[in-house]
Design an enzyme around this catalytic site. Structure first.
Site, PDB file in Angstrom:
ATOM      1  N   GLU A  16     -12.755 -51.380 -19.628  1.00 12.94           N
ATOM      2  CA  GLU A  16     -12.898 -50.412 -20.715  1.00 12.94           C
ATOM      3  C   GLU A  16     -12.180 -49.072 -20.540  1.00 12.94           C
ATOM      4  O   GLU A  16     -12.794 -48.072 -20.150  1.00 12.94           O
ATOM      5  CB  GLU A  16     -14.390 -50.159 -20.981  1.00 12.94           C
ATOM      6  CG  GLU A  16     -15.105 -51.378 -21.491  1.00 12.94           C
ATOM      7  CD  GLU A  16     -16.463 -51.069 -22.111  1.00 12.94           C
ATOM      8  OE1 GLU A  16     -16.956 -49.950 -21.934  1.00 12.94           O
ATOM      9  OE2 GLU A  16     -17.014 -51.949 -22.768  1.00 12.94           O
ATOM     10  N   GLU A  33     -17.245 -59.195 -23.133  1.00 14.04           N
ATOM     11  CA  GLU A  33     -18.613 -58.656 -23.258  1.00 14.04           C
ATOM     12  C   GLU A  33     -19.017 -58.636 -24.720  1.00 14.04           C
ATOM     13  O   GLU A  33     -18.225 -58.254 -25.575  1.00 14.04           O
ATOM     14  CB  GLU A  33     -18.711 -57.206 -22.753  1.00 14.04           C
ATOM     15  CG  GLU A  33     -18.852 -57.063 -21.278  1.00 14.04           C
ATOM     16  CD  GLU A  33     -18.983 -55.603 -20.828  1.00 14.04           C
ATOM     17  OE1 GLU A  33     -19.674 -54.812 -21.511  1.00 14.04           O
ATOM     18  OE2 GLU A  33     -18.388 -55.275 -19.787  1.00 14.04           O
TER      19      GLU A  33
HETATM   20  C1  BGC Z   1     -20.026 -51.876 -20.026  1.00 12.89           C
HETATM   21  C2  BGC Z   1     -21.226 -52.414 -19.286  1.00 12.89           C
HETATM   22  C3  BGC Z   1     -22.502 -51.895 -19.941  1.00 12.89           C
HETATM   23  C4  BGC Z   1     -22.537 -52.398 -21.368  1.00 12.89           C
HETATM   24  C5  BGC Z   1     -23.796 -52.033 -22.138  1.00 12.89           C
HETATM   25  C6  BGC Z   1     -20.160 -52.017 -21.504  1.00 12.89           C
HETATM   26  O1  BGC Z   1     -19.392 -51.059 -22.111  1.00 12.89           O
HETATM   27  O2  BGC Z   1     -18.849 -52.506 -19.599  1.00 12.89           O
HETATM   28  O3  BGC Z   1     -21.124 -52.034 -17.957  1.00 12.89           O
HETATM   29  O4  BGC Z   1     -23.649 -52.258 -19.252  1.00 12.89           O
HETATM   30  O5  BGC Z   1     -21.438 -51.845 -22.043  1.00 12.89           O
HETATM   31  O6  BGC Z   1     -23.903 -50.687 -22.372  1.00 12.89           O
END
Ligand code: BGC
Length: 560
Positions: free
Chosen positions: A227, A460
């Site tokens: 990110e 993610e």
């Molecule tokens: C991050 C994670 C984080 C998740 C939830 C993402 O932007 O990569 O490390 O836990 O968001 O907030």
């Protein structure tokens, strides 16, 4: 905790650093209109053969074992143990994934996931962060008689640990998706200014090479850095202030941090962000180039692939008024294009750069260096794009107090008039923004189009609904809203691939509840509940775990 009126972060702030403290009930406010509309007549959404249904984690968030087997100290040890960043909570123990991974891999096998994303802790490989000998004063490499840098041996216990994890995953038919950097950095390098310092970039390159050489014979999917927007535009800015404040003996509570952050001048803020972002993207490309060179030399798997993990989301205009539409376009360029285009095309978006220049802003790095870097970045390319998506933002042409300007100044600066509201503040029941699968679809298609059809790996996607992430009296966790969240987003992913996007896999954030940065253990994103009140950190698969497992078994889900 103070509830900040504004959030500093559009995207995943996910970093969780400065979002509002939402919480409470389980009322679902999402509107049906945020769901994607599927083609008529389709009853079953089947994914391509070999689609990587997976789950994710990150080293500091789940490993614990902070002082075991020679691990060095990191920025997050410092921020949590010394600076009290997460309300006194730390990742010292976290899920103890470092020790309990065999049990967790068994859990993954039970779920049937095809891939598992984890990050390597730099501090377990090179505890001080230095993979080569450096002059302690100039930080320049010490060279041997032939002019070559002198390597420092990596920590054997760290290498052994990740070897064991990778081997166990493979033995269970689970593809490791290995992230090189997910925000935990050896403390000395943090003190040097992190990626804003080019020496740290070079140190990272050497670390990356070691990791590729150690595990590259088995790993098929590498992810460079997590990110860019979250790290550079939010996280590092906050850390810089925290360090300044601590150096001056000041306090670092969330509210004082926010107050200080807001007092940064636009110039300071933007200089920091632009340089940091540029170096971060450059570092990602450097790792990609090194990997490809090793591949050409036969030193890593021939079919292995590497890509960045980007926090992208296509924003939505608050209305159809021409001014809102124009502002939305600019915000899209300043957030998404500012990351995607240099990485893939070797250019920064012209509309953003001219806007910055018109107001007298530029990188603190020499222009010749930027140009050289961009040329290398274009050459390095990426084998795929990792996409993290949680929610999206809305944009108006008028900044209001409830909104937040992007990239740059707070209270002034080149984008001040573009009110940028990440939807994090608007939903009382979720801590990760508003449910918006249509935004996910739009984002996937945008990446597909902007990159000329590069493969996409969803690295993610997840949610946290405090009201339902609790152990019920029946000993279970009934997280219907998470199930529905994943369902809606899988439908969006299916639709995007049906419309031409080449999607390699979907990775749910996260396998386990874990340490959620600034918010400690208060926010649970896991498919598996972790009982932090028990010394054995008992894992309880949530209802969504079973639901997701079923989807994986069927390689798809019903359309309705
Ligand atoms: C991050 C994670 C984080 C998740 C939830 C993402 O932007 O990569 O490390 O836990 O968001 O907030």
């Amino acid at each position: 905790m103070t509830i900040p009126k504004k959030t500093l972060r559009p995207i995943a702030l996910a970093a969780g650093l400065l979002m509002c403290a939402c919480g409470g009930g389980t009322r679902n406010q999402a509107t049906a209109s945020n769901d994607v509309v599927l083609p008529a007549g389709v009853t079953q959404l089947t994914f391509p053969k070999g689609f990587l249904f997976g789950a994710a984690s990150a080293s500091y968030q789940c490993e614990g074992a902070w002082n075991k087997d020679g691990r060095g100290l990191t920025n997050w040890d410092y921020l949590t143990q010394t600076a009290g960043f997460a309300n006194g909570e730390t990742g010292n123990v976290a899920d103890d994934f470092y020790d309990l991974y065999p049990e967790d891999v068994a859990l993954m096998a039970k779920m049937g996931i095809k891939s598992f994303r984890f990050s390597i802790a730099w501090s377990r490989i090179y505890p001080t962060g230095f993979p080569i000998q450096l002059d302690p004063v100039t930080y320049q490499p010490v060279l041997d008689a032939s002019g070559n840098p002198i390597p420092v041996a990596p920590n054997a216990a760290g290498i052994a640990h990740y070897n064991n994890l990778i081997n166990l995953l493979l033995a269970n038919g689970i593809e490791p998706l290995v992230t090189l950097y997910h925000w935990d950095m050896p403390i000395a390098l943090f003190g040097m200014g992190g990626f804003a310092n080019r020496n740290v970039v070079n140190l990272f390159a050497a670390y990356a090479q070691t990791v590729f050489m150690a595990f590259g014979d088995r790993v098929n999917y590498w992810l460079t850095l997590n990110e860019p927007y979250g790290e550079c535009v939010d996280l590092d800015g906050v850390m810089t202030i925290a360090l300044k404040s601590m150096a001056g003996g000041g306090s670092v509570s969330l509210s004082s941090l926010l107050a200080e952050f807001k007092m940064l001048s636009s110039d300071e803020m933007l200089g920091l962000q632009m340089t940091d972002l540029h170096n971060y993207l450059y570092t990602s490309s450097l790792a990609t180039m090194i990997y490809h060179q090793l591949q050409a030399a036969g030193a890593v798997k021939a079919g292995g692939r590497i890509g960045p993990v980007l926090d992208l989301h296509v924003p939505k205009p608050a209305s159809n008024a021409p001014a809102d539409l124009a502002a939305t376009q600019l915000v899209n360029a300043a957030t998404n294009d500012m990351i995607l285009k240099p990485l893939v095309q070797g250019v920064y978006p012209a509309d953003v750069v001219s806007r910055l220049q018109a107001e007298g802003y530029t990188w603190t790095l020499p222009q010749t260096q930027i140009a050289e870097d961009l040329a290398m970045m274009k050459m390095a390319g990426a084998d795929f794009i990792g996409v993290n998506y949680y929610s999206r933002s809305t944009v108006t042409s008028t900044h209001t107090d409830a909104m937040f300007p992007i990239f740059g100044g707070l209270g002034s600066g080149p984008f001040f008039n573009e009110g940028y509201s990440y939807n994090l503040t608007t939903t009382p029941e979720s801590t990760n923004g508003i449910y918006d699968p249509q935004g996910f679809y739009d984002t996937l298609m945008y990446v597909h189009q902007t990159t000329g059809g590069l493969p996409i790996l969803i690295t993610e996607n997840g949610c946290s609904y405090p009201g339902e992430d609790v152990l019920d009296t029946d000993g279970k966790v009934h997280d219907a809203m998470r199930t529905r969240f994943i369902e809606g987003h899988l439908k969006a992913a299916w639709k995007a691939q049906n419309d031409g996007a080449n999607i390699l896999g979907y990775t749910s954030w996260s396998l386990l509840d874990n340490f959620e940065w600034m918010f400690g253990y208060g926010r649970r994103f896991g498919l598996t509940y972790v009982d932090y009140t028990k010394p054995e950190l008992t894992r309880t698969p949530k209802d969504s775990f079973a639901w997701y497992s079923n989807v994986i078994q069927n390689n798809g889900l019903p359309a309705n």
